[in-house]
Motif scaffolding. Structure first.
Motif, short mmCIF file in Angstrom:
data_model
loop_
_atom_site.label_atom_id
_atom_site.label_comp_id
_atom_site.label_asym_id
_atom_site.label_seq_id
_atom_site.Cartn_x
_atom_site.Cartn_y
_atom_site.Cartn_z
N THR A 57 0.86 -1.19 0.00
CA THR A 57 0.00 0.00 0.00
C THR A 57 0.89 1.24 0.00
O THR A 57 1.98 1.23 0.58
N HIS A 58 0.40 2.28 -0.65
CA HIS A 58 1.15 3.54 -0.72
C HIS A 58 0.17 4.70 -0.58
O HIS A 58 -0.98 4.61 -1.02
N TYR A 59 0.67 5.77 0.04
CA TYR A 59 -0.15 6.96 0.25
C TYR A 59 0.65 8.20 -0.11
O TYR A 59 1.85 8.26 0.13
N SER A 60 -0.04 9.19 -0.65
CA SER A 60 0.62 10.47 -0.87
C SER A 60 0.77 11.17 0.48
O SER A 60 -0.02 10.93 1.41
N ILE A 69 -6.34 2.32 2.60
CA ILE A 69 -6.79 1.62 1.39
C ILE A 69 -6.80 0.13 1.67
O ILE A 69 -5.85 -0.42 2.26
N VAL A 70 -7.88 -0.52 1.27
CA VAL A 70 -8.07 -1.95 1.53
C VAL A 70 -8.63 -2.61 0.27
O VAL A 70 -9.51 -2.04 -0.38
N THR A 77 -13.15 -5.53 -5.08
CA THR A 77 -13.40 -4.10 -4.84
C THR A 77 -12.31 -3.54 -3.93
O THR A 77 -11.88 -4.21 -2.98
N VAL A 78 -11.89 -2.33 -4.23
CA VAL A 78 -10.94 -1.61 -3.38
C VAL A 78 -11.66 -0.47 -2.69
O VAL A 78 -12.44 0.25 -3.33
N TYR A 79 -11.39 -0.32 -1.41
CA TYR A 79 -12.03 0.73 -0.61
C TYR A 79 -10.98 1.75 -0.17
O TYR A 79 -9.86 1.38 0.20
N LEU A 80 -11.38 3.01 -0.19
CA LEU A 80 -10.52 4.09 0.29
C LEU A 80 -11.26 4.80 1.42
O LEU A 80 -12.22 5.53 1.18
N GLN A 81 -10.84 4.53 2.64
CA GLN A 81 -11.45 5.16 3.81
C GLN A 81 -10.71 6.46 4.10
O GLN A 81 -9.51 6.45 4.39
N MET A 82 -11.43 7.55 4.02
CA MET A 82 -10.82 8.86 4.22
C MET A 82 -11.42 9.50 5.47
O MET A 82 -12.63 9.68 5.56
N ASN A 83 -10.57 9.86 6.42
CA ASN A 83 -11.00 10.46 7.67
C ASN A 83 -10.40 11.86 7.82
O ASN A 83 -9.49 12.24 7.09
N SER A 84 -10.93 12.58 8.79
CA SER A 84 -10.44 13.94 9.07
C SER A 84 -10.32 14.76 7.77
O SER A 84 -9.29 15.40 7.51
N LEU A 85 -11.37 14.72 7.00
CA LEU A 85 -11.34 15.35 5.69
C LEU A 85 -11.18 16.87 5.81
O LEU A 85 -11.71 17.50 6.74
#
Length: 121
Positions: A57-60, A69-70, A77-85
């Motif tokens: 996994t990689h993140y900017s 990312i999972v 299916t790939v999921y992108l959980q985004m918090n503290s937007l």
């Protein structure tokens, strides 16, 4: 091959969203899935990448620590959980498939249509 991004919407600063990228015609074990975001007038930015088979996994830097990312190989299916937007997370989020994780858009083999994320109060 089809990649379908979904899960976008309007959220307040500090809120969360989970984006989904459903793949058909390819297997997650054979491809890396990359999330990009783009704001009109700005360059497209690679946000996160996963290669399920390699466990990579990689993140900017702009999302690291706030995003996970999972990959679900059963649902493909790939999921992108985004918090503290933050407001600067606003943009159209698209998923793409390539051989290895990279944020270079020119290396993508397949692209899906995007989903709009708007972070605003």
């Amino acid at each position: 091959v089809q990649l379908q991004a979904s899960g976008g919407g309007l959220v307040q600063p500090g809120g969360s969203l989970r984006l989904s990228c459903a793949a058909s015609g390819l297997l997650l074990d054979d491809y890396a899935i990359v999330w990009f975001r783009q704001v009109p007038g700005d360059e497209r930015e690679g946000v996160s990448c996963i290669h399920s088979k390699e466990g990579a996994t990689h993140y900017s830097p702009s999302v690291r620590g706030r995003t996970t990312i999972v990959g679900d190989t059963v649902k493909n299916t790939v999921y992108l959980q985004m918090n503290s937007l933050k407001p600067e997370d606003t943009g159209v989020y698209s998923c793409a498939a390539t051989e290895f994780c990279t944020f270079y858009g020119g290396a993508m083999k397949y692209w899906g249509k995007g989903t709009q994320v708007t972070v605003s109060s």
